[in-house]
Scaffold this motif. Structure first.
Motif, mmCIF file in Angstrom:
data_model
loop_
_atom_site.group_PDB
_atom_site.id
_atom_site.type_symbol
_atom_site.label_atom_id
_atom_site.label_comp_id
_atom_site.label_asym_id
_atom_site.label_seq_id
_atom_site.Cartn_x
_atom_site.Cartn_y
_atom_site.Cartn_z
ATOM 1 N N ASP A 119 0.847 -1.188 0.000
ATOM 2 C CA ASP A 119 0.000 0.000 0.000
ATOM 3 C C ASP A 119 0.886 1.243 0.000
ATOM 4 O O ASP A 119 2.097 1.162 -0.245
ATOM 5 C CB ASP A 119 -0.960 -0.008 1.196
ATOM 6 C CG ASP A 119 -0.231 -0.184 2.522
ATOM 7 O OD1 ASP A 119 0.969 0.161 2.587
ATOM 8 O OD2 ASP A 119 -0.850 -0.679 3.484
ATOM 9 N N GLY A 120 0.292 2.385 0.294
ATOM 10 C CA GLY A 120 1.034 3.638 0.230
ATOM 11 C C GLY A 120 2.120 3.780 1.272
ATOM 12 O O GLY A 120 3.037 4.596 1.102
ATOM 13 N N ASP A 121 2.045 3.028 2.357
ATOM 14 C CA ASP A 121 3.060 3.120 3.421
ATOM 15 C C ASP A 121 4.123 2.030 3.314
ATOM 16 O O ASP A 121 5.023 1.972 4.162
ATOM 17 C CB ASP A 121 2.386 3.019 4.794
ATOM 18 C CG ASP A 121 1.405 4.157 5.030
ATOM 19 O OD1 ASP A 121 1.650 5.261 4.501
ATOM 20 O OD2 ASP A 121 0.402 3.941 5.736
ATOM 21 N N SER A 122 4.037 1.181 2.318
ATOM 22 C CA SER A 122 4.922 0.023 2.262
ATOM 23 C C SER A 122 6.369 0.410 1.987
ATOM 24 O O SER A 122 7.298 -0.142 2.586
ATOM 25 C CB SER A 122 4.444 -0.964 1.197
ATOM 26 O OG SER A 122 3.193 -1.513 1.550
ATOM 27 N N ILE A 123 6.596 1.358 1.075
ATOM 28 C CA ILE A 123 7.974 1.732 0.741
ATOM 29 C C ILE A 123 8.688 2.288 1.970
ATOM 30 O O ILE A 123 9.865 1.989 2.217
ATOM 31 C CB ILE A 123 7.979 2.751 -0.415
ATOM 32 C CG1 ILE A 123 7.505 2.074 -1.710
ATOM 33 C CG2 ILE A 123 9.370 3.338 -0.615
ATOM 34 C CD1 ILE A 123 7.477 2.996 -2.903
ATOM 35 N N GLN A 124 7.974 3.076 2.768
ATOM 36 C CA GLN A 124 8.579 3.618 3.982
ATOM 37 C C GLN A 124 8.802 2.523 5.023
ATOM 38 O O GLN A 124 9.864 2.481 5.664
ATOM 39 C CB GLN A 124 7.695 4.725 4.557
ATOM 40 C CG GLN A 124 8.272 5.390 5.799
ATOM 41 C CD GLN A 124 7.397 6.520 6.296
ATOM 42 O OE1 GLN A 124 6.346 6.803 5.725
ATOM 43 N NE2 GLN A 124 7.826 7.171 7.369
ATOM 44 N N SER A 125 7.830 1.648 5.215
ATOM 45 C CA SER A 125 7.972 0.587 6.213
ATOM 46 C C SER A 125 9.052 -0.428 5.809
ATOM 47 O O SER A 125 9.703 -1.011 6.678
ATOM 48 C CB SER A 125 6.636 -0.127 6.426
ATOM 49 O OG SER A 125 6.207 -0.756 5.230
ATOM 50 N N LEU A 126 9.223 -0.627 4.510
ATOM 51 C CA LEU A 126 10.273 -1.529 4.030
ATOM 52 C C LEU A 126 11.643 -0.859 3.985
ATOM 53 O O LEU A 126 12.630 -1.513 3.650
ATOM 54 C CB LEU A 126 9.923 -2.050 2.637
ATOM 55 C CG LEU A 126 8.687 -2.946 2.546
ATOM 56 C CD1 LEU A 126 8.374 -3.262 1.091
ATOM 57 C CD2 LEU A 126 8.889 -4.228 3.333
ATOM 58 N N ARG A 127 11.698 0.450 4.266
ATOM 59 C CA ARG A 127 12.940 1.211 4.332
ATOM 60 C C ARG A 127 13.677 1.198 2.999
ATOM 61 O O ARG A 127 14.862 0.913 2.933
ATOM 62 C CB ARG A 127 13.828 0.680 5.461
ATOM 63 C CG ARG A 127 13.099 0.630 6.786
ATOM 64 C CD ARG A 127 13.987 0.349 7.935
ATOM 65 N NE ARG A 127 13.221 0.434 9.164
ATOM 66 C CZ ARG A 127 13.758 0.633 10.361
ATOM 67 N NH1 ARG A 127 15.053 0.766 10.479
ATOM 68 N NH2 ARG A 127 12.993 0.710 11.435
ATOM 69 N N LEU A 128 12.935 1.536 1.962
ATOM 70 C CA LEU A 128 13.507 1.567 0.625
ATOM 71 C C LEU A 128 13.755 2.989 0.140
ATOM 72 O O LEU A 128 14.091 3.186 -1.029
ATOM 73 C CB LEU A 128 12.578 0.840 -0.356
ATOM 74 C CG LEU A 128 12.408 -0.662 -0.116
ATOM 75 C CD1 LEU A 128 11.392 -1.247 -1.079
ATOM 76 C CD2 LEU A 128 13.742 -1.383 -0.245
ATOM 77 N N GLY A 129 13.616 3.979 1.003
ATOM 78 C CA GLY A 129 13.899 5.349 0.621
ATOM 79 C C GLY A 129 12.702 6.045 -0.001
ATOM 80 O O GLY A 129 11.549 5.651 0.165
ATOM 81 N N ALA A 130 12.999 7.082 -0.769
ATOM 82 C CA ALA A 130 11.944 7.886 -1.385
ATOM 83 C C ALA A 130 11.395 7.188 -2.623
ATOM 84 O O ALA A 130 12.140 6.525 -3.351
ATOM 85 C CB ALA A 130 12.500 9.257 -1.772
ATOM 86 N N PRO A 131 10.093 7.296 -2.876
ATOM 87 C CA PRO A 131 9.525 6.693 -4.097
ATOM 88 C C PRO A 131 10.075 7.372 -5.345
ATOM 89 O O PRO A 131 10.367 8.571 -5.342
ATOM 90 C CB PRO A 131 8.023 6.938 -3.948
ATOM 91 C CG PRO A 131 7.812 7.275 -2.502
ATOM 92 C CD PRO A 131 9.071 7.918 -2.034
ATOM 93 N N MET A 132 10.229 6.599 -6.408
ATOM 94 C CA MET A 132 10.677 7.115 -7.697
ATOM 95 C C MET A 132 9.688 6.650 -8.753
ATOM 96 O O MET A 132 9.914 5.672 -9.463
ATOM 97 C CB MET A 132 12.086 6.610 -8.019
ATOM 98 C CG MET A 132 13.154 7.004 -7.005
ATOM 99 S SD MET A 132 13.413 8.779 -6.890
ATOM 100 C CE MET A 132 14.017 9.118 -8.518
ATOM 101 N N PRO A 133 8.545 7.327 -8.868
ATOM 102 C CA PRO A 133 7.516 6.867 -9.805
ATOM 103 C C PRO A 133 7.980 6.944 -11.248
ATOM 104 O O PRO A 133 8.703 7.859 -11.637
ATOM 105 C CB PRO A 133 6.351 7.821 -9.533
ATOM 106 C CG PRO A 133 6.977 9.031 -8.913
ATOM 107 C CD PRO A 133 8.162 8.560 -8.165
ATOM 108 N N GLU A 134 7.559 5.976 -12.029
ATOM 109 C CA GLU A 134 7.899 5.913 -13.449
ATOM 110 C C GLU A 134 6.783 5.197 -14.183
ATOM 111 O O GLU A 134 6.519 4.016 -13.926
ATOM 112 C CB GLU A 134 9.221 5.170 -13.652
ATOM 113 C CG GLU A 134 9.684 5.088 -15.093
ATOM 114 C CD GLU A 134 10.148 6.428 -15.633
ATOM 115 O OE1 GLU A 134 10.194 6.586 -16.861
ATOM 116 O OE2 GLU A 134 10.469 7.311 -14.814
ATOM 117 N N ASN A 135 6.112 5.939 -15.071
ATOM 118 C CA ASN A 135 5.015 5.372 -15.867
ATOM 119 C C ASN A 135 3.927 4.751 -14.977
ATOM 120 O O ASN A 135 3.424 3.664 -15.245
ATOM 121 C CB ASN A 135 5.551 4.315 -16.840
ATOM 122 C CG ASN A 135 6.514 4.910 -17.850
ATOM 123 O OD1 ASN A 135 6.360 6.059 -18.264
ATOM 124 N ND2 ASN A 135 7.515 4.137 -18.243
#
Length: 426
Positions: A119-135
């Motif tokens: 979901d929207g909080d997964s990247i932060q909880s997984l500690r993967l840094g800032a989102p980098m959206p592409e397409n």
């Protein structure tokens, strides 16, 4: 049909390789190795200056968490790759990416299980840094297994031949990731089957010899040995059957294992946060000490520059010597700031402004001719005072001479009067 299926598999493999090399967004790949170890490979690139600045901060965060950082660039931008590997024992305790979990690790096979809601909080909880959206995709999540792995998943793109599975994930679109994989340990399977065949051959040979034995006691003993040997392949096959069931089915024990690993991952995150906070606190204290030392040294250099400026204005030192000493002090201030690495951004900006003021003060020395008015006035005052003292001494001498002449004249007159008086009496 088989030919078309083979062509489709090859095309899928080429597409995945192209996605790997031409990625211009954000990919996180988990690689399961034959020996049971796990590697997380995070790749992030951007074609904008703002995105690349954000990636530098992410790279620093990954490096603090013991990831190996490598610069990476392709036709779509520049970024970095962060890699971290854990051993087989470490993978049994917790997952390298906190998504795929090992639920069984036996001699015949190992089982991996994913049941994750992105979901929207997964990247932060997984500690993967800032989102980098592409397409429209915020993260490409890939899992790779050794060749020959039995996998059941709901992946968007699957390369069964390469045992690679991909999900296109978006923060605005919650997605459920499901996977169950059984990695067969082929070497042990071959060894087990070899032992089964070997024991059967030995039993057949013994049975053939038993039929030719005359003594019934010896024949009975050989039959007992044969029965005992036959227990070995039965045990091996029974164990293989048990592992096959556990490796290909999700049981209550498997779910308990996943829960234990998730709990362990929470503890690891807390320890990691505490370690990073302690490291930041130590770095901040070190930076404050360095900043205080630089300020003190800069003040000393500034005082030396003021003293040098006073000496130059008084004409005590030459212009070339003053400028040489001032430039040497300014260079000391610059080197002192450049050699300091544990400073925060705010402290560095303040100290840079302080050093710039010191350098400007050093550059001002020798820019104009020294002022000699003070020295001339001093010399003029000294000459005036000396002339005044000379005049006073001369006047004092004159008055003394006058007084002495007057006293001598009075004595002479008194003597004359005495002589006149004596003459009259006579």
């Amino acid at each position: 049909m088989k030919a078309y299926a083979k062509i489709a598999k090859i095309a899928m493999t080429v597409m995945l390789l192209a996605a790997f090399f031409l990625l211009s967004g954000f990919r996180a790949q988990t690689i399961i190795h034959d020996d049971g170890s796990e590697t997380q490979d995070v790749l992030k690139v951007s074609d904008s200056a703002q995105g690349q600045k954000s990636l530098k901060d992410d790279a620093d965060e990954f490096q603090k968490r013991n990831y190996t950082i490598m610069d990476y660039n392709n036709d779509n931008g520049e970024g970095f790759r962060a890699m971290k590997t854990i051993t087989k024992d470490g993978a049994s305790k917790s997952s390298v990416d906190h998504i795929v979990h090992k639920t069984h690790d036996g001699l015949i096979c190992s089982t991996y299980y994913i049941d994750y809601n992105f979901d929207g909080d997964s990247i932060q909880s997984l500690r993967l840094g800032a989102p980098m959206p592409e397409n429209g995709v915020d993260l490409e999540y890939i899992v790779s297994f050794p060749s020959g792995t039995r996998v059941v998943s709901n992946s968007d793109k699957a390369d069964d031949q390469g045992s690679t599975y991909l999900w296109n994930l978006s923060n605005s679109n919650p997605t459920e990731i499901k996977l169950q994989a059984t990695v067969w340990h082929k070497l042990f399977i071959y060894i087990a089957l070899f032992l089964v065949v070997l024991v059967l051959i030995i039993v057949l040979i013994m049975e053939h010899r038993r039929k030719n034995v005359i003594s019934w006691k010896r024949a009975a003993h050989m039959r007992k040995v044969e029965m005992m040997l036959l227990c070995i392949p039965l045990i091996i096959l029974g164990y293989m059957g048990y592992e096959y069931y556990v490796g290909t089915h999700v049981t209550a024990a498997s779910l308990d294992k996943v829960a234990e690993q998730q709990q362990e991952e929470l503890l690891e995150n807390r320890e990691e946060d505490k370690r990073l906070q302690d490291a930041d606190a130590r770095k901040q204290r070190s930076g404050e000490m360095v900043a205080a030392r630089i300020r003190s040294k800069a003040n000393d250099i500034s005082n030396e520059l003021r003293s040098l400026k006073v000496q130059y204005r008084n004409g005590s030192i030459s212009r070339s010597s003053a400028r040489s000493q001032a430039q040497s002090l300014a260079q000391q201030a610059k080197d002192m700031l450049n050699e300091s690495t544990n400073l925060s951004q705010a402290d560095r900006e303040v100290l840079e402004q302080l050093i710039d003021n010191v350098v400007a003060e050093a550059d001002s020395i020798g820019a104009s001719a020294p002022s000699r008015s003070s020295s001339q006035e001093t010399r003029r005052s000294e000459s005036t005072s000396s002339s005044q003292s000379t005049t006073r001494s001369r006047s004092d001498d004159k008055s003394t001479n006058t007084k002495s002449s007057d006293s001598s004249k009075s004595r002479q007159s008194s003597d004359n009067n005495r002589d006149t008086g004596k003459t009259n009496k006579q």
